[in-house]
Scaffold this motif. Structure first.
Motif, mmCIF file in Angstrom:
data_model
loop_
_atom_site.group_PDB
_atom_site.id
_atom_site.type_symbol
_atom_site.label_atom_id
_atom_site.label_comp_id
_atom_site.label_asym_id
_atom_site.label_seq_id
_atom_site.Cartn_x
_atom_site.Cartn_y
_atom_site.Cartn_z
ATOM 1 N N ALA A 94 0.825 -1.208 0.000
ATOM 2 C CA ALA A 94 0.000 0.000 0.000
ATOM 3 C C ALA A 94 0.860 1.258 0.000
ATOM 4 O O ALA A 94 1.941 1.290 0.598
ATOM 5 N N LYS A 95 0.363 2.302 -0.658
ATOM 6 C CA LYS A 95 1.126 3.540 -0.794
ATOM 7 C C LYS A 95 0.322 4.793 -0.423
ATOM 8 O O LYS A 95 0.903 5.856 -0.233
ATOM 9 N N ILE A 96 -0.983 4.678 -0.369
ATOM 10 C CA ILE A 96 -1.822 5.842 -0.084
ATOM 11 C C ILE A 96 -1.700 6.208 1.391
ATOM 12 O O ILE A 96 -1.983 5.401 2.274
ATOM 13 N N ASP A 97 -1.314 7.451 1.669
ATOM 14 C CA ASP A 97 -1.167 7.908 3.048
ATOM 15 C C ASP A 97 -2.444 8.519 3.613
ATOM 16 O O ASP A 97 -2.609 8.594 4.835
ATOM 17 N N GLY A 98 -3.336 8.979 2.739
ATOM 18 C CA GLY A 98 -4.519 9.702 3.183
ATOM 19 C C GLY A 98 -5.698 8.811 3.504
ATOM 20 O O GLY A 98 -5.583 7.595 3.689
ATOM 21 N N PHE A 99 -6.880 9.439 3.555
ATOM 22 C CA PHE A 99 -8.088 8.759 3.999
ATOM 23 C C PHE A 99 -8.588 7.692 3.028
ATOM 24 O O PHE A 99 -9.410 6.857 3.411
ATOM 25 N N SER A 100 -8.113 7.683 1.800
ATOM 26 C CA SER A 100 -8.569 6.678 0.829
ATOM 27 C C SER A 100 -7.772 5.381 0.917
ATOM 28 O O SER A 100 -7.901 4.512 0.053
ATOM 29 N N PHE A 101 -6.964 5.241 1.953
ATOM 30 C CA PHE A 101 -6.169 4.021 2.107
ATOM 31 C C PHE A 101 -7.063 2.783 2.187
ATOM 32 O O PHE A 101 -6.667 1.702 1.757
#
Length: 234
Positions: free
Chosen positions: A175-182
């Motif tokens: 995983a790479k998304i840091d924000g709320f869409s993780f």
């Protein structure tokens, strides 16, 4: 064989409410016959969130990111630091009560790899609602998720999800998304990997101290979900 349970709580400047939540978790889990750890995954808090977590001694482990990076980064850190064969993350305000973990544990022990707590399967279990505009924006966001990323999941954003050890390591190491869409990214990776996903209705209480800005964060989340397929090159 009883499971080893890891509860991951992402936190950013949660000094006002983290102690009560941790006490509820410790009290509840202390009555159970399985081993457990509680991990506070601190997202670079500038208050005494970590110090409060450390007051609980060996019952609670606190890990902190060096700076505020995002809920996704905090959950990812917690999932990969965890040692449990069942790993559940839950919001610091315990909008979903701790006892609802039993539903997640049950499904994970019955051949599911990932279990999603859902507010959309039974609206009667939403005991305290968000303001109407937040609920509306959440439903619209889900429509974009269904269209652009992954179909068939009614509530991708409830902050209450469980993973087997193998699924957690495989998904969150990529995983790479840091924000709320993780959450969406994690479910997208899970779907691509062929993991079995269950969605279960859970009790839920809105906390009006939410740190999610309904306008700016919604825009950021839409940008993030449009990047997911490109990021992972599927």
């Amino acid at each position: 064989m009883k499971p080893y349970l890891s509860i991951i709580i992402p936190a950013y400047n949660e000094a006002d409410r983290i102690e009560a939540s941790l006490q509820k978790a410790v009290d509840y889990l202390g009555q159970k016959d399985y081993e457990y750890e509680i991990i506070v995954a601190d997202d670079g808090s500038t208050d005494n969130t970590v110090a409060i977590a450390n007051k609980f001694g060996d019952k609670v482990k606190a890990y902190a990111l060096p700076k505020n990076t995002g809920k996704g980064a905090a959950v990812r850190m917690g999932m990969l630091k965890a040692k449990g064969d069942i790993r559940i993350f839950t919001d610091a305000d315990f909008s979903t009560p701790i006892y609802e973990i039993e539903k997640i544990i049950y499904s994970l022990k019955n051949n599911f790899d990932i279990v999603i707590g859902s507010r959309a399967l039974d609206y009667g279990m939403v005991k305290e609602h968000q303001p109407f505009y937040r609920e509306f924006m959440g439903k619209m966001f889900n429509k974009f998720v269904q269209l652009l990323v992954i179909k068939g999941i009614k509530d991708t954003q409830c902050g209450f999800k469980g993973f087997t050890e193998e699924a957690a390591i495989n998904i969150f190491s990529k995983a790479k998304i840091d924000g709320f869409s993780f959450d969406v990214e994690a479910l997208y990776l899970a779907n691509k990997a062929g993991y079995r996903i269950d969605e279960v209705p859970v009790e839920w209480y809105n906390d009006d101290r939410s740190k999610v800005n309904p306008i700016t964060d919604s825009i950021k989340m839409l940008i993030e979900i449009m990047r997911i397929k490109k990021i992972h090159n599927f």
